[in-house]
Scaffold this motif. Structure first.
Motif, PDB file in Angstrom:
ATOM      1  N   THR A   1      -0.481  10.763   4.307  1.00  0.00           N
ATOM      2  CA  THR A   1      -1.662  10.327   4.896  1.00  0.00           C
ATOM      3  C   THR A   1      -2.933  11.199   4.936  1.00  0.00           C
ATOM      4  OG1 THR A   1      -0.942  11.289   7.225  1.00  0.00           O
ATOM      5  CG2 THR A   1      -0.647   9.143   6.590  1.00  0.00           C
TER       6      THR A   1
ATOM      7  N   THR B   1       0.761  -1.155  -0.129  1.00  0.00           N
ATOM      8  CA  THR B   1      -0.089  -0.013  -0.041  1.00  0.00           C
ATOM      9  C   THR B   1       0.781   1.323  -0.063  1.00  0.00           C
ATOM     10  OG1 THR B   1      -0.227  -0.004   2.410  1.00  0.00           O
ATOM     11  CG2 THR B   1      -1.772  -1.185   1.281  1.00  0.00           C
TER      12      THR B   1
ATOM     13  N   SER C   1      -0.450   4.408   1.402  1.00  0.00           N
ATOM     14  CA  SER C   1      -1.324   5.349   1.949  1.00  0.00           C
ATOM     15  C   SER C   1      -0.460   6.693   2.567  1.00  0.00           C
ATOM     16  CB  SER C   1      -2.220   4.733   2.991  1.00  0.00           C
ATOM     17  OG  SER C   1      -1.214   4.087   3.965  1.00  0.00           O
TER      18      SER C   1
ATOM     19  N   ARG D   1      -7.347   9.238  -4.395  1.00  0.00           N
ATOM     20  CA  ARG D   1      -6.955   8.021  -3.814  1.00  0.00           C
ATOM     21  C   ARG D   1      -7.769   7.036  -2.847  1.00  0.00           C
ATOM     22  NH1 ARG D   1      -1.211   8.930  -0.546  1.00  0.00           N
ATOM     23  NH2 ARG D   1      -2.833   9.208   0.993  1.00  0.00           N
ATOM     24  N   ASP D   2      -7.855   5.877  -2.809  1.00  0.00           N
ATOM     25  CA  ASP D   2      -8.707   5.173  -2.067  1.00  0.00           C
ATOM     26  C   ASP D   2      -7.938   4.189  -1.340  1.00  0.00           C
ATOM     27  OD1 ASP D   2     -10.357   3.252  -0.921  1.00  0.00           O
ATOM     28  OD2 ASP D   2     -12.035   3.573  -2.419  1.00  0.00           O
ATOM     29  N   ASN D   3      -7.626   4.520  -0.333  1.00  0.00           N
ATOM     30  CA  ASN D   3      -6.550   3.771   0.482  1.00  0.00           C
ATOM     31  C   ASN D   3      -7.126   2.189   0.640  1.00  0.00           C
ATOM     32  OD1 ASN D   3      -4.536   5.667   0.509  1.00  0.00           O
ATOM     33  ND2 ASN D   3      -5.361   6.617   2.461  1.00  0.00           N
ATOM     34  N   ALA D   4      -8.425   2.089   0.896  1.00  0.00           N
ATOM     35  CA  ALA D   4      -8.873   0.738   1.451  1.00  0.00           C
ATOM     36  C   ALA D   4      -9.026  -0.150   0.256  1.00  0.00           C
ATOM     37  CB  ALA D   4     -10.297   1.137   1.881  1.00  0.00           C
ATOM     38  N   LYS D   5      -9.099   0.436  -0.995  1.00  0.00           N
ATOM     39  CA  LYS D   5      -8.885  -0.222  -2.182  1.00  0.00           C
ATOM     40  C   LYS D   5      -7.698  -0.394  -2.775  1.00  0.00           C
ATOM     41  CE  LYS D   5     -13.956   0.576  -3.263  1.00  0.00           C
ATOM     42  NZ  LYS D   5     -14.808   1.066  -4.463  1.00  0.00           N
ATOM     43  N   ASN D   6      -6.745   0.427  -2.452  1.00  0.00           N
ATOM     44  CA  ASN D   6      -5.488   0.686  -2.835  1.00  0.00           C
ATOM     45  C   ASN D   6      -5.307   0.799  -4.603  1.00  0.00           C
ATOM     46  OD1 ASN D   6      -2.675   0.638  -2.330  1.00  0.00           O
ATOM     47  ND2 ASN D   6      -2.369  -1.511  -2.478  1.00  0.00           N
ATOM     48  N   THR D   7      -6.244   2.163  -4.715  1.00  0.00           N
ATOM     49  CA  THR D   7      -6.177   2.443  -6.145  1.00  0.00           C
ATOM     50  C   THR D   7      -6.047   4.098  -6.049  1.00  0.00           C
ATOM     51  OG1 THR D   7      -8.922   2.826  -5.620  1.00  0.00           O
ATOM     52  CG2 THR D   7      -8.227   0.729  -6.725  1.00  0.00           C
TER      53      THR D   7
END
Length: 124
Positions: A53, A27, A29, A71-77
């Motif tokens: 962050t 990741t 993030s 950026r979507d940290n949960a989806k890593n996109t």
């Protein structure tokens, strides 16, 4: 670690596209993720980046409020919304990432991982 970009295509001037970059293997993030582009016969140039962050967003001057990086940290996109496209925006767009918080986020040399690009073609 792999980055996979998608979403390119052919669009008329004034149209929109949404590019997506899916990261796997780690990741980013707390690091830096960005988009670069390269048109035929031209050097690769910085488009946009998101860092840390807090998700600090930065754009190249030519963007002029037309693009939005997210950026979507949960989806890593990592996504790039392209609006009001111009023919001069035609290029191969590539996503890049590093675990570091880059001070020089506009420089390609700072990024450790690169995805295969996706082609954006804007017709006049």
């Amino acid at each position: 670690v792999q980055l996979q970009a998608s979403g390119g295509g052919l669009v008329q001037a004034g149209g929109s596209l949404r590019l997506a970059c899916a990261a796997s293997g780690r990741t980013f993030s707390t690091g830096t993720m960005g988009w670069f582009r390269q048109a035929p016969g031209k050097e690769r140039e910085f488009v946009a980046a998101v860092r840390g962050t807090g998700g600090t967003q930065s754009y190249a001057d030519f963007v002029q409020g037309r693009f939005a990086i997210s950026r979507d940290n949960a989806k890593n996109t990592l996504d790039l919304q392209l609006n009001n496209l111009r023919p001069e925006d035609s290029a191969v767009y590539s996503c890049a990432a590093t675990g570091a918080y880059l001070a020089n986020y506009k420089g390609a040399i700072g990024y450790d991982y690169w995805g295969r690009g996706t082609l954006v073609t804007v017709s006049s």
